[in-house]
Design a protein around this motif. Structure first.
Motif, PDB file in Angstrom:
ATOM      1  N   PHE A 183       3.221   5.669  -3.208  1.00 39.00           N
ATOM      2  CA  PHE A 183       4.470   6.286  -3.661  1.00 39.00           C
ATOM      3  C   PHE A 183       4.477   6.360  -5.189  1.00 39.00           C
ATOM      4  O   PHE A 183       4.713   7.419  -5.771  1.00 39.00           O
ATOM      5  CB  PHE A 183       5.671   5.478  -3.153  1.00 39.00           C
ATOM      6  N   GLY A 184       4.181   5.231  -5.829  1.00 39.99           N
ATOM      7  CA  GLY A 184       4.173   5.182  -7.299  1.00 39.99           C
ATOM      8  C   GLY A 184       3.112   6.092  -7.894  1.00 39.99           C
ATOM      9  O   GLY A 184       3.348   6.784  -8.889  1.00 39.99           O
ATOM     10  N   LEU A 185       1.937   6.092  -7.249  1.00 40.67           N
ATOM     11  CA  LEU A 185       0.821   6.916  -7.747  1.00 40.67           C
ATOM     12  C   LEU A 185       1.165   8.407  -7.694  1.00 40.67           C
ATOM     13  O   LEU A 185       1.002   9.136  -8.679  1.00 40.67           O
ATOM     14  CB  LEU A 185      -0.421   6.627  -6.889  1.00 40.67           C
ATOM     15  N   ILE A 186       1.668   8.851  -6.538  1.00 40.59           N
ATOM     16  CA  ILE A 186       1.988  10.275  -6.362  1.00 40.59           C
ATOM     17  C   ILE A 186       3.178  10.666  -7.229  1.00 40.59           C
ATOM     18  O   ILE A 186       3.212  11.742  -7.819  1.00 40.59           O
ATOM     19  CB  ILE A 186       2.256  10.590  -4.863  1.00 40.59           C
ATOM     20  N   TRP A 187       4.137   9.776  -7.322  1.00 37.17           N
ATOM     21  CA  TRP A 187       5.318  10.057  -8.155  1.00 37.17           C
ATOM     22  C   TRP A 187       4.881  10.345  -9.594  1.00 37.17           C
ATOM     23  O   TRP A 187       5.320  11.315 -10.205  1.00 37.17           O
ATOM     24  CB  TRP A 187       6.287   8.870  -8.116  1.00 37.17           C
ATOM     25  N   SER A 228       0.834  -1.212   0.000  1.00 38.55           N
ATOM     26  CA  SER A 228       0.000   0.000   0.000  1.00 38.55           C
ATOM     27  C   SER A 228       0.863   1.254   0.000  1.00 38.55           C
ATOM     28  O   SER A 228       0.572   2.213  -0.716  1.00 38.55           O
ATOM     29  CB  SER A 228      -0.940   0.003   1.210  1.00 38.55           C
ATOM     30  N   ALA A 229       1.925   1.242   0.828  1.00 35.46           N
ATOM     31  CA  ALA A 229       2.840   2.396   0.859  1.00 35.46           C
ATOM     32  C   ALA A 229       3.501   2.564  -0.508  1.00 35.46           C
ATOM     33  O   ALA A 229       3.588   3.679  -1.039  1.00 35.46           O
ATOM     34  CB  ALA A 229       3.883   2.208   1.943  1.00 35.46           C
ATOM     35  N   GLY A 230       3.942   1.449  -1.087  1.00 39.27           N
ATOM     36  CA  GLY A 230       4.570   1.484  -2.411  1.00 39.27           C
ATOM     37  C   GLY A 230       3.596   1.941  -3.478  1.00 39.27           C
ATOM     38  O   GLY A 230       3.964   2.678  -4.397  1.00 39.27           O
ATOM     39  N   TYR A 231       2.348   1.523  -3.333  1.00 35.73           N
ATOM     40  CA  TYR A 231       1.309   1.908  -4.300  1.00 35.73           C
ATOM     41  C   TYR A 231       1.132   3.432  -4.322  1.00 35.73           C
ATOM     42  O   TYR A 231       1.138   4.055  -5.387  1.00 35.73           O
ATOM     43  CB  TYR A 231      -0.017   1.230  -3.933  1.00 35.73           C
ATOM     44  N   PHE A 287       4.349  15.705  -1.994  1.00 33.74           N
ATOM     45  CA  PHE A 287       5.601  15.428  -1.274  1.00 33.74           C
ATOM     46  C   PHE A 287       5.333  14.879   0.125  1.00 33.74           C
ATOM     47  O   PHE A 287       6.145  14.109   0.650  1.00 33.74           O
ATOM     48  CB  PHE A 287       6.457  16.705  -1.187  1.00 33.74           C
ATOM     49  N   THR A 288       4.201  15.276   0.738  1.00 33.25           N
ATOM     50  CA  THR A 288       3.902  14.763   2.086  1.00 33.25           C
ATOM     51  C   THR A 288       3.647  13.251   2.039  1.00 33.25           C
ATOM     52  O   THR A 288       3.999  12.533   2.963  1.00 33.25           O
ATOM     53  CB  THR A 288       2.682  15.458   2.725  1.00 33.25           C
ATOM     54  N   ILE A 289       3.021  12.791   0.936  1.00 34.54           N
ATOM     55  CA  ILE A 289       2.788  11.337   0.787  1.00 34.54           C
ATOM     56  C   ILE A 289       4.128  10.621   0.617  1.00 34.54           C
ATOM     57  O   ILE A 289       4.364   9.567   1.210  1.00 34.54           O
ATOM     58  CB  ILE A 289       1.873  11.042  -0.437  1.00 34.54           C
ATOM     59  N   LEU A 290       5.004  11.219  -0.199  1.00 32.87           N
ATOM     60  CA  LEU A 290       6.343  10.620  -0.385  1.00 32.87           C
ATOM     61  C   LEU A 290       7.091  10.586   0.943  1.00 32.87           C
ATOM     62  O   LEU A 290       7.751   9.605   1.275  1.00 32.87           O
ATOM     63  CB  LEU A 290       7.150  11.412  -1.418  1.00 32.87           C
ATOM     64  N   LEU A 291       6.934  11.684   1.712  1.00 35.18           N
ATOM     65  CA  LEU A 291       7.569  11.760   3.033  1.00 35.18           C
ATOM     66  C   LEU A 291       7.071  10.614   3.922  1.00 35.18           C
ATOM     67  O   LEU A 291       7.871   9.981   4.638  1.00 35.18           O
ATOM     68  CB  LEU A 291       7.245  13.115   3.683  1.00 35.18           C
ATOM     69  N   GLY A 292       5.775  10.349   3.845  1.00 34.09           N
ATOM     70  CA  GLY A 292       5.189   9.255   4.627  1.00 34.09           C
ATOM     71  C   GLY A 292       5.795   7.919   4.252  1.00 34.09           C
ATOM     72  O   GLY A 292       6.164   7.126   5.129  1.00 34.09           O
ATOM     73  N   ALA A 293       5.933   7.666   2.931  1.00 30.74           N
ATOM     74  CA  ALA A 293       6.501   6.398   2.459  1.00 30.74           C
ATOM     75  C   ALA A 293       7.961   6.271   2.912  1.00 30.74           C
ATOM     76  O   ALA A 293       8.391   5.201   3.360  1.00 30.74           O
ATOM     77  CB  ALA A 293       6.393   6.303   0.944  1.00 30.74           C
ATOM     78  N   VAL A 294       8.705   7.389   2.798  1.00 29.40           N
ATOM     79  CA  VAL A 294      10.119   7.370   3.227  1.00 29.40           C
ATOM     80  C   VAL A 294      10.196   7.128   4.738  1.00 29.40           C
ATOM     81  O   VAL A 294      11.056   6.390   5.222  1.00 29.40           O
ATOM     82  CB  VAL A 294      10.832   8.690   2.838  1.00 29.40           C
TER      83      VAL A 294
END
Lengths: 211, 219
Positions: free
Chosen positions: A46-50, A41-44, B46-53
């Protein structure tokens, strides 16, 4: 059914049964599925927002000549200052920009788009040619809205007229919560039926292909 | 400086968006507002990326220190990387990269993430049943109303239950739809929406004016 399709069905069946195994008790199989789910889910996201934000809304327009987008890019990167305690305050600037912009949108949209619109939809003419039923419904809605708001008004003690109105509000709220609970239960049960149907037809059906 | 600059930024950003409400999109104020909205989406991304990191850091730290349950955390890390890394690589390199149909990202979502999500929510059907047992005990008149409404709505939402309700005189399904769903339920939802919207608007004003600063955290 090809070998790949059977493999996919078995993967889905494995994770479904692993997660359902928690209904008996917590076990390593469930923990494996749970942690894989959290990671995927976290990876999902990440990919979506990226893809949809960083590449589509920041990088591509920027290399296309919209250089002012470097400002939100820097603000976004400043968020990562949180990982260094000495400089973590810098991330507040980005957060403040986000909160300020969101607040500016909310302040007007909530009042104009929700409060006024909902009040307008509540105050309907009683005599509108739709008969007694429509008029009764309009009265129920007005009483329900006012009494619900009265129940959630905590700045004054619920005594006297306010107390009676709040009491009526509780009855309305109970009806609404009951209806919502019923809907939620049915929604969850329909998901359960979907998973059981998958196991019973697709997964069990694949047995004949293998054995 | 640690507080003043963020408060000033929030004030300027908020005021621009509020003022722009009174201008057309074609005006320069409307233009700035549109630009700010795009910027907000980017910063929010970027906040979502921050969360994943952050999840990666927390799990990596637990794996390094071999904390209790570290193999599971390692599994979480592997899942993040297996899902995220191929998705950020360009699909011009390989059809397995990117987010299109046929990519690793798409396959993992379709055959692992999606069924797991559905199963997680389906599992809640069992827990909601035990919650219902506790909540639905008709101790007071109010809880009886909740019990009756929930039971009738659940019956109404399945064909067999609807057929059962139709055995009684008075067209109960239609009455339910008109007076419960579009009457009492609608009124309460409207009341809650109005209350929540007024709360959100006042909170927004507090943030813009710098009175509300809890979002900045401590320090």
């Amino acid at each position: 059914m090809s070998g790949i399709e059977i493999f996919e069905i078995w993967i889905m069946a494995f994770v479904t049964l692993a997660l359902f195994s928690f209904l008996y008790k917590d076990n390593p199989l469930y923990k494996i599925a749970e942690h894989v789910f959290a990671g995927l889910s976290a990876g999902y996201y990440f990919g979506l927002i990226w893809d949809t934000v960083i590449v589509t809304q920041l990088w591509q327009p920027m290399i296309g000549g919209k250089w002012e987008l470097i400002i939100p890019g820097i603000l976004g990167l400043l968020m990562f200052a949180r990982f260094w305690p000495k400089y973590s305050w810098v991330s507040r600037v980005s957060l403040a920009f986000y909160m300020g912009t969101a607040s500016g949108i909310f302040l007007t949209s909530q009042l104009h788009g929700l409060v006024l619109k909902q009040m307008q939809a509540t105050m309907l003419p009683l005599v509108n040619g739709d008969g007694f039923g429509a008029a009764a419904l309009a009265i129920i809605v007005v009483i329900g809205v006012i009494s619900t708001l009265a129940y959630f008004y905590f700045s004054k003690e619920h005594t006297g007229a306010l107390g009676v109105t709040a009491k009526v509000g509780i009855w309305f709220i109970m009806i609404s919560f009951g209806a919502h609970f019923g809907y939620t239960v049915m929604g969850r049960v329909s998901l359960l039926i979907g998973r059981v149907q998958f196991l019973a037809s697709d997964w069990i059906g694949s047995f004949s292909q293998i054995f | 400086m640690k507080t003043t600059i963020p408060v000033a930024v929030a004030f300027v950003a908020g005021v621009v968006l509020v003022v722009s409400f009174f201008f057309d999109e074609g005006t320069w104020v409307g233009g700035i507002s549109q630009e700010f909205k795009i910027w907000m989406t980017i910063v929010g991304g970027f906040t979502i990326l921050l969360g994943a990191v952050s999840i990666t850091r927390v799990n990596w730290s637990a794996v390094q220190r071999k904390k209790e349950g570290w193999p599971y955390k390692l599994l979480t890390l592997i899942s993040i990387f297996v899902m995220a890394i191929p998705s950020v690589l360009p699909n011009t390199w390989s059809p397995l990269f990117g987010r299109d149909v046929g990519s690793i990202y798409d396959w993992l979502f379709t055959y692992l993430d999606s069924p797991m999500m559905a199963t997680m929510f389906a599992t809640l059907a069992f827990y909601i049943a035990s919650a219902a047992y506790r909540a639905f005990r008709a101790r007071t008149a109010e809880s009886t109303v909740l019990l009756v409404t929930a039971t009738v709505v659940m019956l109404w939402r399945v064909p067999m239950g609807e057929a059962f309700l139709n055995m009684f005189p008075g067209d109960i399904p239609n009455w339910l739809n008109t007076y419960v769903m579009n009457g009492a339920n609608l009124a309460v939802q409207r009341g809650i929406i109005i209350g929540a919207a007024l709360g959100a608007a006042s909170m927004s004003l507090r943030i813009i004016l710098g009175i509300e600063r809890t979002y900045m955290g401590k320090g």
